[in-house]
Design an enzyme around this catalytic site. Sequence first.
Site, PDB file in Angstrom:
ATOM      1  NE  ARG A  70      -5.767  -1.912  26.461  1.00  0.00           N
ATOM      2  CZ  ARG A  70      -5.434  -2.436  27.635  1.00  0.00           C
ATOM      3  NH1 ARG A  70      -5.616  -1.761  28.742  1.00  0.00           N
ATOM      4  NH2 ARG A  70      -4.912  -3.646  27.691  1.00  0.00           N
ATOM      5  CG  ASP A  97      -9.130  -7.800  28.812  1.00  0.00           C
ATOM      6  OD1 ASP A  97      -7.950  -7.618  28.457  1.00  0.00           O
ATOM      7  OD2 ASP A  97     -10.024  -6.963  28.650  1.00  0.00           O
ATOM      8  NE  ARG A 137      -3.051  -9.904  27.503  1.00  0.00           N
ATOM      9  CZ  ARG A 137      -3.187  -8.763  26.845  1.00  0.00           C
ATOM     10  NH1 ARG A 137      -4.032  -7.837  27.288  1.00  0.00           N
ATOM     11  NH2 ARG A 137      -2.477  -8.516  25.768  1.00  0.00           N
ATOM     12  CG  HIS A 180      -9.494  -3.734  26.330  1.00  0.00           C
ATOM     13  ND1 HIS A 180      -9.030  -4.849  26.964  1.00  0.00           N
ATOM     14  CD2 HIS A 180      -8.577  -3.442  25.377  1.00  0.00           C
ATOM     15  CE1 HIS A 180      -7.876  -5.191  26.419  1.00  0.00           C
ATOM     16  NE2 HIS A 180      -7.576  -4.366  25.456  1.00  0.00           N
TER      17      HIS A 180
HETATM   18  N1  LIG Z   1      -8.915  -4.691  21.683  1.00  0.00           N
HETATM   19  C1  LIG Z   1      -7.805  -5.236  22.097  1.00  0.00           C
HETATM   20  O1  LIG Z   1      -7.810  -6.045  23.012  1.00  0.00           O
HETATM   21  C2  LIG Z   1      -6.515  -4.916  21.396  1.00  0.00           C
HETATM   22  C3  LIG Z   1      -5.393  -5.754  21.533  1.00  0.00           C
HETATM   23  C4  LIG Z   1      -4.235  -5.433  20.825  1.00  0.00           C
HETATM   24  C5  LIG Z   1      -4.193  -4.296  20.024  1.00  0.00           C
HETATM   25  N2  LIG Z   1      -5.280  -3.491  19.963  1.00  0.00           N
HETATM   26  C6  LIG Z   1      -5.279  -2.281  19.131  1.00  0.00           C
HETATM   27  O2  LIG Z   1      -5.347  -2.668  17.761  1.00  0.00           O
HETATM   28  C7  LIG Z   1      -4.759  -1.653  16.952  1.00  0.00           C
HETATM   29  C8  LIG Z   1      -3.734  -2.296  16.015  1.00  0.00           C
HETATM   30  O3  LIG Z   1      -2.638  -2.808  16.736  1.00  0.00           O
HETATM   31  P1  LIG Z   1      -1.377  -3.420  15.960  1.00  0.00           P
HETATM   32  O4  LIG Z   1      -0.465  -3.933  16.985  1.00  0.00           O
HETATM   33  O5  LIG Z   1      -1.839  -4.304  14.856  1.00  0.00           O
HETATM   34  O6  LIG Z   1      -0.775  -2.076  15.315  1.00  0.00           O
HETATM   35  P2  LIG Z   1       0.142  -1.978  14.004  1.00  0.00           P
HETATM   36  O7  LIG Z   1       0.741  -0.623  14.012  1.00  0.00           O
HETATM   37  O8  LIG Z   1       1.031  -3.161  13.905  1.00  0.00           O
HETATM   38  O9  LIG Z   1      -0.923  -2.051  12.798  1.00  0.00           O
HETATM   39  C9  LIG Z   1      -1.883  -1.083  12.573  1.00  0.00           C
HETATM   40  C10 LIG Z   1      -2.053  -0.979  11.077  1.00  0.00           C
HETATM   41  O10 LIG Z   1      -3.137  -0.079  10.783  1.00  0.00           O
HETATM   42  C11 LIG Z   1      -2.814   0.564   9.563  1.00  0.00           C
HETATM   43  N3  LIG Z   1      -3.631   1.747   9.350  1.00  0.00           N
HETATM   44  C12 LIG Z   1      -3.507   2.986   9.899  1.00  0.00           C
HETATM   45  N4  LIG Z   1      -4.445   3.805   9.396  1.00  0.00           N
HETATM   46  C13 LIG Z   1      -5.185   3.080   8.519  1.00  0.00           C
HETATM   47  C14 LIG Z   1      -6.281   3.370   7.678  1.00  0.00           C
HETATM   48  N5  LIG Z   1      -6.840   4.595   7.642  1.00  0.00           N
HETATM   49  N6  LIG Z   1      -6.776   2.394   6.897  1.00  0.00           N
HETATM   50  C15 LIG Z   1      -6.245   1.156   6.916  1.00  0.00           C
HETATM   51  N7  LIG Z   1      -5.177   0.824   7.684  1.00  0.00           N
HETATM   52  C16 LIG Z   1      -4.666   1.769   8.471  1.00  0.00           C
HETATM   53  C17 LIG Z   1      -1.330   0.877   9.716  1.00  0.00           C
HETATM   54  O11 LIG Z   1      -0.732   1.176   8.470  1.00  0.00           O
HETATM   55  C18 LIG Z   1      -0.815  -0.424  10.355  1.00  0.00           C
HETATM   56  O12 LIG Z   1      -0.374  -1.342   9.370  1.00  0.00           O
HETATM   57  C19 LIG Z   1      -4.160  -0.639  17.943  1.00  0.00           C
HETATM   58  O13 LIG Z   1      -5.060   0.445  18.107  1.00  0.00           O
HETATM   59  C20 LIG Z   1      -4.029  -1.422  19.229  1.00  0.00           C
HETATM   60  O14 LIG Z   1      -4.041  -0.602  20.363  1.00  0.00           O
HETATM   61  C21 LIG Z   1      -6.434  -3.778  20.619  1.00  0.00           C
END
Ligand SMILES: NC(=O)c1ccc[n+]([C@@H]2O[C@H](COP(=O)([O-])OP(=O)(O)OC[C@H]3O[C@@H](n4cnc5c(N)ncnc54)[C@H](O)[C@@H]3O)[C@@H](O)[C@H]2O)c1
Length: 308
Positions: free
Chosen positions: A88, A148, A151, A175
């Site tokens: 991450r 978490d 899970r 995380h």
């Molecule tokens: N906290 C957690 O437990 C957890 C769990 C899963 C995913 N995540 C994180 O969440 C984020 C999103 O994951 P995802 O699977 O949806 O990714 P994804 O690629 O499917 O979606 C991300 C979206 O963000 C958009 N984006 C990028 N820059 C942007 C901006 N400046 N303004 C608006 N939109 C913008 C992209 O176009 C894309 O559609 C990742 O960083 C991932 O690591 C965190």
Amino acid sequence: MRKKVTVVGSGNVGATAAHWIASKELADVVLIDIVEGIPQGKGLDLLEAMPIEKRDCHIIGTQDYADTAKSDIVVITAGIPRKPGMSRDDLLNTNLKIMKDVVSKAVQFSPDCILIIVSNPLDAMAQAAYKMSGFARERVIGMAGVLDSARFRAFIADHLKVSVENVTAFVLGGHGDSMVPLPRYSTVAGIPITELIDPQTIERLVQRTRDGGAEIVKYLKTGSAYYAPSAAVTEMVEAILKDKKKILPCAAYLEGEYGINGLFVGVPVKLGAKGIEQIIEIKLTAYEQEQLNRSAGAVKELVGVIGV
Ligand SMILES: NC(=O)c1ccc[n+]([C@@H]2O[C@H](COP(=O)([O-])OP(=O)(O)OC[C@H]3O[C@@H](n4cnc5c(N)ncnc54)[C@H](O)[C@@H]3O)[C@@H](O)[C@H]2O)c1
């Protein structure tokens, strides 16, 4: 008037969060993304599902932050997810730039909102959003612990062949690979799992929880988990919008709690209409505290790199 939730980033986590929020009729939803057409298309598709689901939620997709004005909650999922072999933390600089872009705009149009941060690396991004927004710490919350611990709960229920409803679990810390699942505070119908499962098996389930995200990334190859993450977001949204005062593990800005100062770390909090209404301090053993400190140390390192 109905509640309003903006979801920034309409990718896997964002769009699926919109889906869960609408399917529970929690609020009207605004999806926003930099990619033109994606939030509009997904928003319209979801809106058209509402008659079937019998839910009165209005959903729109947009590129214009004016449409997000006066949101009660803004969920930030914008950013890149990790690929196989990535941690991450490898997402740090790219997602920080994105966070800078979205937080200022979101906050400008919804100065009274509660921010739920999802983008990774979670604790560092929550800290960046907290500093950029200028919000009180009660209104900036990171989503990680609910996922978490879900899970961990799923693995415990599966192992014991009991209802997931009977299983509660606690995961503290950042995380990341140093997250701290707490078997002592994880129960089945009130019985600590330490009474029901042998130590080696508990350790295996704990390790699987720590590796939970990576296990899914390895299968998907082109993205990371999103059903459980977005369900976790939705549980937090529901707790806030319904003022449920629900105790959930969330990343919160600590000011001395657990001996940690000036850092986002996952701890049990009470979530209600005001956001984080209480940080609950539970007694940790020396070993658990040491693990939590180690986890906080990993967050501190990242936060130091980006200077927030
Ligand atoms: N906290 C957690 O437990 C957890 C769990 C899963 C995913 N995540 C994180 O969440 C984020 C999103 O994951 P995802 O699977 O949806 O990714 P994804 O690629 O499917 O979606 C991300 C979206 O963000 C958009 N984006 C990028 N820059 C942007 C901006 N400046 N303004 C608006 N939109 C913008 C992209 O176009 C894309 O559609 C990742 O960083 C991932 O690591 C965190």
